[in-house]
Design a protein around this motif. Structure first.
Motif, PDB file in Angstrom:
ATOM      1  N   MET A  52       0.840  -1.189   0.000  1.00  0.00           N
ATOM      2  CA  MET A  52       0.000   0.000   0.000  1.00  0.00           C
ATOM      3  C   MET A  52       0.882   1.249   0.000  1.00  0.00           C
ATOM      4  O   MET A  52       1.996   1.231   0.554  1.00  0.00           O
ATOM      5  CB  MET A  52      -0.927   0.014   1.221  1.00  0.00           C
ATOM      6  N   PRO A  53       0.433   2.337  -0.606  1.00  0.00           N
ATOM      7  CA  PRO A  53       1.234   3.561  -0.642  1.00  0.00           C
ATOM      8  C   PRO A  53       1.639   4.031   0.753  1.00  0.00           C
ATOM      9  O   PRO A  53       0.841   4.012   1.691  1.00  0.00           O
ATOM     10  CB  PRO A  53       0.288   4.574  -1.311  1.00  0.00           C
ATOM     11  N   GLY A  54       2.899   4.405   0.884  1.00  0.00           N
ATOM     12  CA  GLY A  54       3.396   4.959   2.132  1.00  0.00           C
ATOM     13  C   GLY A  54       3.795   3.940   3.176  1.00  0.00           C
ATOM     14  O   GLY A  54       4.169   4.311   4.295  1.00  0.00           O
ATOM     15  N   THR A  55       3.730   2.650   2.851  1.00  0.00           N
ATOM     16  CA  THR A  55       4.029   1.630   3.852  1.00  0.00           C
ATOM     17  C   THR A  55       5.487   1.171   3.821  1.00  0.00           C
ATOM     18  O   THR A  55       5.928   0.473   4.731  1.00  0.00           O
ATOM     19  CB  THR A  55       3.123   0.401   3.668  1.00  0.00           C
ATOM     20  N   VAL A  56       6.241   1.545   2.793  1.00  0.00           N
ATOM     21  CA  VAL A  56       7.638   1.120   2.676  1.00  0.00           C
ATOM     22  C   VAL A  56       8.560   2.311   2.915  1.00  0.00           C
ATOM     23  O   VAL A  56       8.384   3.374   2.319  1.00  0.00           O
ATOM     24  CB  VAL A  56       7.922   0.503   1.291  1.00  0.00           C
TER      25      VAL A  56
END
Length: 242
Positions: free
Chosen positions: A202-206
Motif C-alpha cells: 500500500m502507498p506509504g508503507t515502505v
C-alpha cells in the motif's frame, strides 16, 4: 458530443451509438471485469504496463509501450492465460545455478544505496563499479559475505524487475481480494522473488528501514507463483460462464 464524435471517428461505435460487434466482448469485459491482472515492468526503458482482464464471456491480455498511454488488447483463452502472463514478463528458463547465498535479508535503504552507487559509477570500468557498489552496500547495512557478494552481483546483472497483481471482488461481497508478487530478473543469476516487503504494498508503507528479503527462485516455481495469483471459481462472487 465531442467524445461521441471521436468514438465514431475511430470506429468504436456506429451512428446509432452502439458498440461495434467486434468490440462488444472487450467492452463488456472492461465494463464488468471479474478478474484484473496488472503487470508493472521496470527496466532500462522505464516503466511498462501490461495485464489481463477476465470478463464473463471473454478474456483479454494487453500490452503497453514505455511512455505510451495506449495498450493493445488481444483475446486469449483462459487455458493459456498463465502462458500469456509469463510471456509478458519475459519469463524463460535461465538455467541459473543456486549461488553461494540463496536468500538475502537487508533493508530497502541498502538496495537504494546500491542503485545510487551504480548511477554514479563509470560502467566502462567493471572493477571500479564492483568496488564502488560493494562499498556502498557494506557502508549502508550490516551485510557480510556471501550475501554481500551475491547482492553486489545481482544488482550488476539486474535486467529489471516486474510486479504482477491480481484483483477481484471476493465471494463474501465485502471488498476486493488482491494478490501480488515482485520478481527481479537478474539475467545469468536467475530470478529472485522479493518476499519482503510483501505484496500487495500500500502507498506509504515502505521506508528505507523496511526489511528487504530476496530469495533465489527457479523458473518452474515462478510459473507456479503466477498461477497461484489467479483465483479459483469458489473464490469469486458468483460462478462465471467460462
Amino acid at each position: 458530443m465531442t467524445a461521441r464524435n471521436e468514438l465514431r471517428a475511430v470506429g468504436l461505435i456506429n451512428n446509432g451509438d452502439a458498440v461495434v460487434p467486434e468490440l462488444a466482448d472487450l467492452t463488456n469485459a472492461l465494463a464488468e471485469p471479474i478478474v484484473l491482472v496488472q503487470i508493472e515492468i521496470t527496466g532500462a526503458q522505464g516503466v511498462t504496463n501490461h495485464g489481463a482482464v477476465i470478463g464473463n464471456d471473454a478474456c483479454y491480455v494487453y500490452e503497453g509501450w514505455p511512455g505510451e498511454p495506449e495498450s493493445e488488447y488481444v483475446r486469449t483463452d483462459l487455458s493459456t492465460l498463465v502462458w500469456s502472463l509469463a510471456r509478458a514478463v519475459g519469463l524463460r528458463d535461465r538455467d541459473a545455478k543456486p549461488p553461494a547465498a540463496t536468500s538475502i535479508t537487508t533493508t530497502v535503504g541498502v538496495m537504494d544505496a546500491g542503485f545510487v552507487a551504480l548511477a554514479e559509477a563509470d560502467i566502462d570500468d567493471v572493477e571500479e563499479t564492483v568496488e564502488r557498489l560493494r562499498a556502498a552496500l557494506a557502508a549502508e547495512g550490516a551485510l557480510a559475505d556471501p550475501e554481500l557478494m551475491v547482492l553486489t552481483h545481482l544488482l550488476l546483472q539486474l535486467n529489471g524487475n516486474w510486479r504482477m497483481t491480481a484483483a477481484w471482488n471476493n465471494r463474501e461481497g465485502r471488498g476486493t481480494d488482491i494478490r501480488g508478487i515482485t520478481v527481479l530478473d537478474c539475467g545469468p543469476l536467475g530470478y529472485w522473488l522479493r518476499e519482503r516487503p510483501a505484496e500487495p504494498i500500500m502507498p506509504g508503507t515502505v521506508t528505507p528501514d523496511s526489511e528487504l528479503r530476496l530469495v533465489f527462485t527457479e523458473t518452474p516455481r515462478v510459473w507456479e507463483l503466477i498461477t497461484e495469483l489467479l483465483p479459483s471459481l469458489d473464490q469469486l462472487p458468483a460462478p462465471a460462464g467460462r
